[in-house]
Design a protein around this motif. Sequence first.
Motif, PDB file in Angstrom:
ATOM      1  N   ALA A 228       0.826  -1.203   0.000  1.00 22.31           N
ATOM      2  CA  ALA A 228       0.000   0.000   0.000  1.00 22.31           C
ATOM      3  C   ALA A 228       0.867   1.263   0.000  1.00 22.31           C
ATOM      4  O   ALA A 228       0.551   2.251  -0.681  1.00 22.31           O
ATOM      5  N   ARG A 229       1.959   1.242   0.749  1.00 23.08           N
ATOM      6  CA  ARG A 229       2.839   2.417   0.791  1.00 23.08           C
ATOM      7  C   ARG A 229       3.540   2.644  -0.536  1.00 23.08           C
ATOM      8  O   ARG A 229       3.746   3.794  -0.953  1.00 23.08           O
TER       9      ARG A 229
ATOM     10  N   ALA B  32       0.937   4.160  -2.877  1.00 16.29           N
ATOM     11  CA  ALA B  32       0.600   5.531  -2.502  1.00 16.29           C
ATOM     12  C   ALA B  32       1.740   6.497  -2.812  1.00 16.29           C
ATOM     13  O   ALA B  32       1.520   7.579  -3.365  1.00 16.29           O
TER      14      ALA B  32
ATOM     15  N   LEU C 288      -5.752  -0.701   8.032  1.00 13.51           N
ATOM     16  CA  LEU C 288      -4.816   0.182   7.344  1.00 13.51           C
ATOM     17  C   LEU C 288      -5.499   1.531   7.160  1.00 13.51           C
ATOM     18  O   LEU C 288      -6.630   1.587   6.665  1.00 13.51           O
TER      19      LEU C 288
ATOM     20  N   GLN D 267      -5.059   5.496   5.651  1.00 15.75           N
ATOM     21  CA  GLN D 267      -4.287   6.257   4.669  1.00 15.75           C
ATOM     22  C   GLN D 267      -4.816   7.674   4.546  1.00 15.75           C
ATOM     23  O   GLN D 267      -6.018   7.898   4.437  1.00 15.75           O
TER      24      GLN D 267
ATOM     25  N   GLU E 138       0.634   8.960   3.195  1.00 16.62           N
ATOM     26  CA  GLU E 138       0.941   8.385   4.506  1.00 16.62           C
ATOM     27  C   GLU E 138      -0.003   7.223   4.803  1.00 16.62           C
ATOM     28  O   GLU E 138      -1.224   7.365   4.695  1.00 16.62           O
ATOM     29  N   ILE E 139       0.560   6.094   5.187  1.00 14.97           N
ATOM     30  CA  ILE E 139      -0.226   4.910   5.522  1.00 14.97           C
ATOM     31  C   ILE E 139       0.304   4.324   6.831  1.00 14.97           C
ATOM     32  O   ILE E 139       1.511   4.155   7.005  1.00 14.97           O
ATOM     33  N   HIS E 140      -0.608   4.027   7.745  1.00 17.37           N
ATOM     34  CA  HIS E 140      -0.262   3.404   9.023  1.00 17.37           C
ATOM     35  C   HIS E 140      -1.181   2.217   9.258  1.00 17.37           C
ATOM     36  O   HIS E 140      -2.297   2.147   8.720  1.00 17.37           O
ATOM     37  N   ASP E 141      -0.705   1.306  10.105  1.00 13.38           N
ATOM     38  CA  ASP E 141      -1.521   0.162  10.474  1.00 13.38           C
ATOM     39  C   ASP E 141      -1.783   0.180  11.968  1.00 13.38           C
ATOM     40  O   ASP E 141      -1.125   0.893  12.726  1.00 13.38           O
TER      41      ASP E 141
ATOM     42  N   PHE F 226      -1.117  11.544  11.404  1.00 13.19           N
ATOM     43  CA  PHE F 226      -0.709  11.864  10.039  1.00 13.19           C
ATOM     44  C   PHE F 226      -0.175  13.299  10.057  1.00 13.19           C
ATOM     45  O   PHE F 226      -0.919  14.233  10.364  1.00 13.19           O
TER      46      PHE F 226
ATOM     47  N   LYS G 265      -8.807   7.125   4.317  1.00 12.73           N
ATOM     48  CA  LYS G 265      -9.260   5.840   3.798  1.00 12.73           C
ATOM     49  C   LYS G 265      -8.916   4.753   4.808  1.00 12.73           C
ATOM     50  O   LYS G 265      -7.777   4.659   5.262  1.00 12.73           O
TER      51      LYS G 265
END
Length: 392
Positions: free
Chosen positions: A44-45, A48, A114, A116, A120-123, A144, A154
Motif C-alpha cells: 500500500a505504501r 501511494a 490500514l 491512509q 501516509e499509511i499506518h496500520d 498523520f 481511507k
Amino acid sequence: QEPELQRALERALRVREGARRLLPACSRPEQALETTKTLVLCDARVVAAGGELQRRQEARLRGARRPSDAGPGAERVPCRGTVCISDLRIPLMWKDTEYFRNKGELHRCAVFLLLQVGAEIHDTPTVLVDRTLTDICFEGAVLFSEAGPDFELKVELYSAGLPGGGAQGSTPKKLATRLSPSLGRSSGRRARAAMEGGPGSPPGTGGTGALLLPPPGCGGPPCPLLGGFGVSVRVPHVPVSPPEQSPCWVPLYGRMCCRLAARPSCMDTPAATGTLRLQAPGAEGPSGPPLFCILRGPGLLCYGSAGEAEAGREPTLTIAVTKDTRVRAVESGGRGQPPGVAVTNRLGGEEVTHALVAESAAEAQRWLEAFGQHLYDLAQWKQCCEELMRIE
C-alpha cells in the motif's frame, strides 16, 4: 518534500523485499500472518508514494505548459497539518444464538486496519475478535503529519480466521491454502512449500489455534471517511462483510466511530518574525519603539524584544489575524519613511486598523507576502483555526 517521499518509497520497497524473503522461513502461522501484514502495508505504501510522485510530476508539467494562466496567489499551497485518529470502534451484530445463548462453534478472527491520508499509511495492532465482543476497538492514536485541509481518510479492514481445536492436523495446510491466493503466485507457492509439512515445520498448536489469512476479498471493501473541514465530516456505513461461511467473516454493523482532531501547522509555526514599528493614526512616521513581532496562529504577537518572546512572556500588543482580516501595503510617505503594512479588523461593528512600519522596502514586502500566505492558510483550514484541537 519530494526527496523525502522518494526515500520513503525506496524504504518501503526494501522492507517489502525483505518480508518476501522472510515469508518462506516462517515456521509458525503467527509469524506468517505478521509477515504478510507487513507485505500488505508495504504494498500500500509503494502504491501511494508512487502515485503521489506521479501526481506532483504531472502538476509541474501542467504549470510549465501554462505559465500565463497564473494569477495573483495562483501558486499558493495551503500549509500542512497534523491529523489524529483515535478511539476507533466498529460495531458488530452477532446472531442471537451465538451472542445471547452462547451456542454454536466459537468463531474467532484476528483483524487489523490500514489507514491512509495522502501518501501516509499506518496500520493498527492486530485485535482478536469473537462473539463475546459487541465492538471492534482499536486503542491508541494514529498521527498523520502531512495532511492538507482537503484530506481524505481511507480505512481498510483486514480479517484472518482463527480455527478451533478440531482442525489441528490440517492447520498448516489450510494456512498455506489461504496464504497462496492472497500473496500472488510466486510468494504464495513459497509460503505453501514452507508450511506444508516441510522439515522443521511444526504441527498445529491445537487450542491456541492457527491464523488463517484470508484472500484479499475477505477483508471487506475499504470504508472511507471523507474529511474536508470546510464541511461536516461524513462517515459512511461499514460495508457488507464476506459470507458467513468464510473463516474471515466478521458481522460488521452500522457506522464506524472514531475521534478525529486536526491542527494546521500555521497555528504553531511562525509564518514570519522580525522588527516592526507601530504607527499612530494620523502620524507621518513611526511613533513607537521597535517591536519584535511574530505572525503565528490567530494573531500578530508584538514583544518589546526577542528575549521577551523566548522567555515566554506576555506580548506587549496582540493584533488579531483571522480569515476575515484585510492586509494592504502602506506606501512610503516621504522624508525617508520606509513602507509598511496595514492590518484591518472589524471589532464591534467598526473597522480598526494597525499600521506597522518595516525597516526597509524588502522587509515590508516580506511581511506582506507572509500575511498573504497566512490568511490563505486560515481560509483553507477554516474552523480548525478558529477552535484549536488538542493533539497529545
